[in-house]
Write an enzyme that holds these catalytic residues in place. Structure first.
Site, mmCIF file in Angstrom:
data_model
loop_
_atom_site.group_PDB
_atom_site.id
_atom_site.type_symbol
_atom_site.label_atom_id
_atom_site.label_comp_id
_atom_site.label_asym_id
_atom_site.label_seq_id
_atom_site.Cartn_x
_atom_site.Cartn_y
_atom_site.Cartn_z
ATOM 1 N N CYS A 198 22.908 0.586 15.323
ATOM 2 C CA CYS A 198 23.467 1.548 16.241
ATOM 3 C C CYS A 198 22.670 2.688 16.626
ATOM 4 C CB CYS A 198 24.956 1.937 16.216
ATOM 5 S SG CYS A 198 25.009 2.879 14.877
ATOM 6 N N CYS B 214 27.214 2.189 24.820
ATOM 7 C CA CYS B 214 28.479 2.701 23.976
ATOM 8 C C CYS B 214 28.217 3.426 22.870
ATOM 9 C CB CYS B 214 29.366 1.635 24.075
ATOM 10 S SG CYS B 214 30.976 1.858 23.422
ATOM 11 N N CYS B 215 27.229 2.858 21.910
ATOM 12 C CA CYS B 215 27.176 3.367 20.777
ATOM 13 C C CYS B 215 26.376 4.987 21.099
ATOM 14 C CB CYS B 215 26.277 2.729 19.913
ATOM 15 S SG CYS B 215 26.910 1.288 19.056
ATOM 16 N N CYS C 111 34.146 -3.961 17.007
ATOM 17 C CA CYS C 111 32.712 -4.347 16.802
ATOM 18 C C CYS C 111 32.716 -4.736 15.189
ATOM 19 C CB CYS C 111 31.694 -3.211 16.975
ATOM 20 S SG CYS C 111 31.556 -3.051 18.885
ATOM 21 N N CYS D 239 33.556 0.510 14.319
ATOM 22 C CA CYS D 239 34.585 0.458 15.297
ATOM 23 C C CYS D 239 35.345 -0.666 15.364
ATOM 24 C CB CYS D 239 33.829 0.781 16.760
ATOM 25 S SG CYS D 239 33.331 2.331 16.738
HETATM 26 S S1 SF4 Z 1 30.141 0.153 17.268
HETATM 27 FE FE1 SF4 Z 1 31.343 -0.729 19.185
HETATM 28 S S2 SF4 Z 1 33.024 0.513 20.003
HETATM 29 FE FE2 SF4 Z 1 31.900 1.565 18.638
HETATM 30 S S3 SF4 Z 1 30.435 2.939 19.914
HETATM 31 FE FE3 SF4 Z 1 29.216 1.126 19.269
HETATM 32 S S4 SF4 Z 1 29.628 -0.483 20.926
HETATM 33 FE FE4 SF4 Z 1 31.065 1.012 21.223
#
Ligand code: SF4
Length: 253
Positions: free
Chosen positions: A231, A121-122, A206, A203
């Site tokens: 991340c 996701c990141c 998170c 985000c």
């Molecule tokens: S911080 Fe969380 S929502 Fe944002 S990109 Fe990474 S996993 Fe996805």
């Protein structure tokens, strides 16, 4: 109680650290004309850096990642910066198709299912847009500080990233009290979530508030082990602090 009331405090060497941060930014702008961007997370540290850039009219672009998962309070800082400083903020969003495909396959809450899915996701929402922000640039500026976590304990004022770009970290030696002392002194706009015990804001899914005594980054990816809590935006390279820089920095590093 506001974050300023809670955290702002002038400690020995504060003015020197402000002067040094400005010197790092001036050097960064001089060494990378037209090729440098501040990658702002819109957190407290980054708002300080944006203020320094604007106050001293440094030729450093401002860019941010709109992951699509930010709190409304965070997103609202983009027009606030533009209104306050008259600066354009470059906004980089993830590739729409990649997000749709990922969510369709893994669900909206995939980041909680495994570290691999969280990192995927990141990668989609942060790393790929960041690579577009940096692709025509030779240097970038971040708000990383040594105090933020054990992993960041050796952050240098400048270093090479994994692509050979120079990454400048002008607040490397600042404390949390320094950040808020600067914000208070210069009426820097900041995310109101900081007033609700969110020290590190990313985000929405998170990020959470922390309790008194908890580690600074314990509000980020709190369900993961400490060592996994990055991340991928900040991959360490070699320090590039010059001797001139180090001599100025040495007194408070
Ligand atoms: S911080 Fe969380 S929502 Fe944002 S990109 Fe990474 S996993 Fe996805």
């Amino acid at each position: 109680m506001s974050a300023i009331t809670l955290y702002a405090r002038e400690t020995a060497g504060f003015e020197d650290r402000v002067a040094n941060a400005l010197a790092v930014l001036q050097r960064a702008a001089a060494e990378h004309p037209g090729q440098i961007v501040q990658a702002t997370s819109l957190g407290a540290e980054d708002m300080v850096i944006t203020d320094l850039i604007a106050r001293h009219q440094l030729p450093i672009a401002i860019g941010t990642l709109q992951t699509g998962m930010l709190h409304a309070e965070t997103t609202a800082l983009i027009p606030a910066i533009e209104a306050r400083y008259g600066l354009d903020v470059e906004v980089y969003e993830p590739a729409h198709e990649s997000v749709i495909t990922f969510v369709r396959k893994n669900g909206e809450r995939a980041m909680y299912d495994s570290i691999e899915l969280r990192k995927s996701c990141c990668a989609i929402r942060k790393l790929e847009p960041l690579s577009r922000m940096l692709q025509s640039r030779s240097a970038w500026v971040t708000g990383m500080r040594r105090e933020q976590s054990n992993d960041r304990g050796t952050v240098a004022f400048s270093e090479l990233d994994d692509k050979g770009r120079t990454k400048f970290n002008p607040l490397a030696d600042w404390s949390w009290a320094d950040v808020w002392q600067y914000i208070a002194s210069h009426a820097v706009p900041y995310n109101p979530l900081h007033d609700q015990f969110f020290p590190s804001i990313g985000c929405a899914p998170c990020t959470r508030a922390i309790a008194v005594g908890e580690d600074f980054r314990s509000g980020r990816w709190w369900w993961e082990a400490e060592g996994a809590k990055e991340c991928g935006l900040h991959v360490h390279g070699a320090s590039t602090d010059t001797s001139a820089q180090v001599s100025m920095i040495g007194s408070h590093a």
